[in-house]
Design a protein around this motif. Structure first.
Motif, PDB file in Angstrom:
ATOM      1  N   VAL A 202       5.342  -9.389  -2.462  1.00 61.78           N
ATOM      2  CA  VAL A 202       5.755  -7.994  -2.588  1.00 61.78           C
ATOM      3  C   VAL A 202       6.804  -7.745  -1.507  1.00 61.78           C
ATOM      4  CG1 VAL A 202       3.904  -7.143  -1.077  1.00 61.78           C
ATOM      5  CG2 VAL A 202       4.970  -5.605  -2.723  1.00 61.78           C
ATOM      6  N   CYS A 203       7.801  -6.951  -1.872  1.00 61.90           N
ATOM      7  CA  CYS A 203       8.897  -6.714  -0.930  1.00 61.90           C
ATOM      8  C   CYS A 203       8.601  -5.457  -0.125  1.00 61.90           C
ATOM      9  CB  CYS A 203      10.205  -6.565  -1.689  1.00 61.90           C
ATOM     10  SG  CYS A 203      11.554  -6.084  -0.601  1.00 61.90           S
ATOM     11  N   LEU A 204       8.442  -5.625   1.177  1.00 55.96           N
ATOM     12  CA  LEU A 204       8.113  -4.485   2.024  1.00 55.96           C
ATOM     13  C   LEU A 204       9.315  -3.575   2.228  1.00 55.96           C
ATOM     14  CD1 LEU A 204       5.806  -6.268   4.590  1.00 55.96           C
ATOM     15  CD2 LEU A 204       5.149  -4.745   2.721  1.00 55.96           C
ATOM     16  N   ALA A 205      10.510  -4.131   2.140  1.00 56.40           N
ATOM     17  CA  ALA A 205      11.705  -3.291   2.263  1.00 56.40           C
ATOM     18  C   ALA A 205      11.714  -2.267   1.128  1.00 56.40           C
ATOM     19  CB  ALA A 205      12.974  -4.149   2.225  1.00 56.40           C
ATOM     20  N   CYS A 206      11.433  -2.739  -0.073  1.00 54.17           N
ATOM     21  CA  CYS A 206      11.374  -1.838  -1.224  1.00 54.17           C
ATOM     22  C   CYS A 206      10.275  -0.795  -1.034  1.00 54.17           C
ATOM     23  CB  CYS A 206      11.098  -2.613  -2.514  1.00 54.17           C
ATOM     24  SG  CYS A 206      12.522  -3.502  -3.178  1.00 54.17           S
ATOM     25  N   ILE A 207       9.113  -1.256  -0.609  1.00 52.06           N
ATOM     26  CA  ILE A 207       7.972  -0.348  -0.469  1.00 52.06           C
ATOM     27  C   ILE A 207       8.230   0.697   0.624  1.00 52.06           C
ATOM     28  CG2 ILE A 207       5.524  -0.226   0.146  1.00 52.06           C
ATOM     29  CD1 ILE A 207       5.333  -1.774  -2.195  1.00 52.06           C
TER      30      ILE A 207
ATOM     31  N   HIS B 191      14.017 -14.474  -2.189  1.00 53.64           N
ATOM     32  CA  HIS B 191      14.600 -13.167  -1.901  1.00 53.64           C
ATOM     33  C   HIS B 191      14.024 -12.157  -2.870  1.00 53.64           C
ATOM     34  CE1 HIS B 191      17.833 -14.315   0.941  1.00 53.64           C
ATOM     35  NE2 HIS B 191      17.642 -15.499   0.377  1.00 53.64           N
ATOM     36  N   CYS B 192      13.972 -10.936  -2.440  1.00 53.62           N
ATOM     37  CA  CYS B 192      13.486  -9.894  -3.337  1.00 53.62           C
ATOM     38  C   CYS B 192      14.443  -9.758  -4.514  1.00 53.62           C
ATOM     39  CB  CYS B 192      13.389  -8.566  -2.597  1.00 53.62           C
ATOM     40  SG  CYS B 192      13.078  -7.182  -3.708  1.00 53.62           S
ATOM     41  N   PRO B 193      13.947  -9.847  -5.736  1.00 50.76           N
ATOM     42  CA  PRO B 193      14.826  -9.742  -6.896  1.00 50.76           C
ATOM     43  C   PRO B 193      15.363  -8.318  -7.092  1.00 50.76           C
ATOM     44  CG  PRO B 193      12.532  -9.895  -7.601  1.00 50.76           C
ATOM     45  CD  PRO B 193      12.543 -10.064  -6.114  1.00 50.76           C
ATOM     46  N   TYR B 194      14.758  -7.354  -6.405  1.00 46.31           N
ATOM     47  CA  TYR B 194      15.187  -5.965  -6.595  1.00 46.31           C
ATOM     48  C   TYR B 194      16.208  -5.524  -5.558  1.00 46.31           C
ATOM     49  CZ  TYR B 194      10.837  -6.447  -9.155  1.00 46.31           C
ATOM     50  OH  TYR B 194       9.850  -6.908  -9.983  1.00 46.31           O
ATOM     51  N   CYS B 195      16.012  -5.913  -4.286  1.00 45.84           N
ATOM     52  CA  CYS B 195      16.955  -5.454  -3.263  1.00 45.84           C
ATOM     53  C   CYS B 195      17.582  -6.600  -2.476  1.00 45.84           C
ATOM     54  CB  CYS B 195      16.270  -4.479  -2.301  1.00 45.84           C
ATOM     55  SG  CYS B 195      15.162  -5.283  -1.133  1.00 45.84           S
ATOM     56  N   GLY B 196      17.167  -7.821  -2.748  1.00 42.92           N
ATOM     57  CA  GLY B 196      17.787  -8.969  -2.105  1.00 42.92           C
ATOM     58  C   GLY B 196      17.275  -9.292  -0.712  1.00 42.92           C
ATOM     59  N   SER B 197      16.272  -8.556  -0.250  1.00 41.80           N
ATOM     60  CA  SER B 197      15.758  -8.800   1.101  1.00 41.80           C
ATOM     61  C   SER B 197      15.259 -10.230   1.273  1.00 41.80           C
ATOM     62  CB  SER B 197      14.604  -7.847   1.409  1.00 41.80           C
ATOM     63  OG  SER B 197      15.109  -6.563   1.648  1.00 41.80           O
ATOM     64  N   ALA B 198      15.405 -10.703   2.498  1.00 41.72           N
ATOM     65  CA  ALA B 198      15.028 -12.085   2.787  1.00 41.72           C
ATOM     66  C   ALA B 198      13.552 -12.190   3.122  1.00 41.72           C
ATOM     67  CB  ALA B 198      15.875 -12.616   3.940  1.00 41.72           C
TER      68      ALA B 198
HETATM   69 ZN   LIG Z   1      13.063  -5.494  -2.116  1.00 44.44          ZN
END
Ligand SMILES: [Zn+2]
Length: 348
Positions: free
Chosen positions: A26-31, A78-85
């Motif tokens: 799960v992408c914490l940047a998105c969350i 990488h996050c498929p939604y925002c690209g975060s590493a």
């Molecule tokens: Zn993300």
């Protein structure tokens, strides 16, 4: 960084095929973005909200990733939604344990050992049924086999036997095995002769069915130890071998026969109600079905599992689908650590 890596749970006390593992990122940047930007929370509040986050079982085990969740086999995903590493990505490991007499003790012991603080682990129970569990098992099996390499036929046979007769050490039986054949001698069980494993006709039929079920979506028909078979071929073969009569399946229409076969395979994995099976008279209510012959026998020789008093085998008329309890253990440790470090960089 070394300590956060390999922290697998010890599952060696569970019989093969009774625990399915899922990993989801799960992408914490998105969350965090949702909480801070969309909901306008201060980072600190967002942090405590996110920390409490308990994902739904569907989010953790779905084969199609759901929003904010994704699977990745890459080393540096990488996050498929925002690209975060990677450092923004938290991992949930989910273990689905099939509830049954063969797993209860191991499950209780495992859960007892888990650290309790901060909800590092969640234990969630869900009701399911034998048919759903069977198809999940098939699905997982199919994903773990390389259908382009013919040895998968033997692997699938082994995994089926493991599921069906959990007390036998099948790794040993399959060691250096070259072929699996139908026995013309045995009426039940199996025997190893040199590089070959002979299965009693009924077991062999079931192995073919499993192979068919695994590969049928892969290509036209299904691939089995007896070559590529269409559904019609398959049923004809099983009828000829006496398997369909043995199960007491009286339907003639191939689709209906197939449904009954699946009910049988799915419902008998514990073999506790074995010998009575296949009875649900869906759609033909009232029509009394003749008592199944005792022809259906238990398999492997070592299985002398006597029926215990309380698990009375179902009446032939009762529903075939058995209810099964699934126990999910969700490992949130990586998630909690990542939330902490992400918050630290947010607050900085
Ligand atoms: Zn993300």
């Amino acid at each position: 960084m070394a300590t956060t890596k390999k922290r697998e749970l010890d599952l060696k006390d569970f019989p093969p095929g009774t625990v399915t593992e899922y990993t989801t990122l799960v992408c914490l940047a998105c969350i965090f973005d949702i909480f801070t930007k969309q909901l306008g929370l201060a980072p600190r509040t967002a942090f405590s909200e996110v920390k409490r986050h308990a994902p739904a079982i569907e989010e953790l085990t779905s084969r199609q990733a759901m929003r904010h969740y994704f699977d990745s086999d890459e080393k540096s995903p990488h996050c498929p939604y925002c690209g975060s590493a990677k450092r923004w990505l938290a991992r949930f490991d989910t273990y689905c344990i099939e509830g049954s007499k063969t797993t209860d003790a191991a499950r209780r012991a495992l859960i007892k050992k888990l650290p309790k603080a901060d909800d590092q682990f969640l234990v969630i129970e869900k009701k399911s049924d034998s048919r759903a569990v069977f198809f999940d098992w098939l699905d997982t099996l199919g994903r773990n086999l390389d259908l382009n390499d013919e040895s998968w036929l033997l692997d699938a046979t082994r995994m089926y036997l493991e599921r069906r007769e959990r007390k036998t050490n099948w790794d040993e039986v399959f060691e250096d095995l070259r072929a699996v054949r139908r026995s013309s001698r045995l009426t039940e069980g199996w025997e190893r002769d040199g590089g070959r494993l002979f299965l009693a006709p009924q077991l062999y039929s079931e192995a073919l069915l499993i192979q068919y079920l695994i590969s049928r979506s892969h290509a036209h028909g299904g691939l089995t130890l007896e070559g590529r078979l269409t559904l019609m071929d398959m049923i004809r073969r099983l009828r000829y071998s006496g398997y369909i009569d043995q199960l007491g399946i009286t339907e003639r229409e191939p689709g209906e026969v197939f449904e009954k076969l699946i009910d049988h395979l799915a419902s008998t994995h514990e073999w506790s109600g074995y010998g009575t099976a296949s009875g649900s008279d869906r759609g033909t209510a009232g029509s009394k079905r003749e008592k199944k012959k005792k022809a259906i026998k238990k398999t492997a020789k070592k299985s002398s599992k006597s029926r215990k008093g309380k698990s009375v085998p179902p009446e032939p008329e009762s529903a075939v689908t058995e209810s099964v309890k699934l126990h999910y253990v969700v490992d949130r440790r990586d998630f909690l650590e990542k939330v902490k470090s992400v918050y630290a960089s947010y607050a900085a």
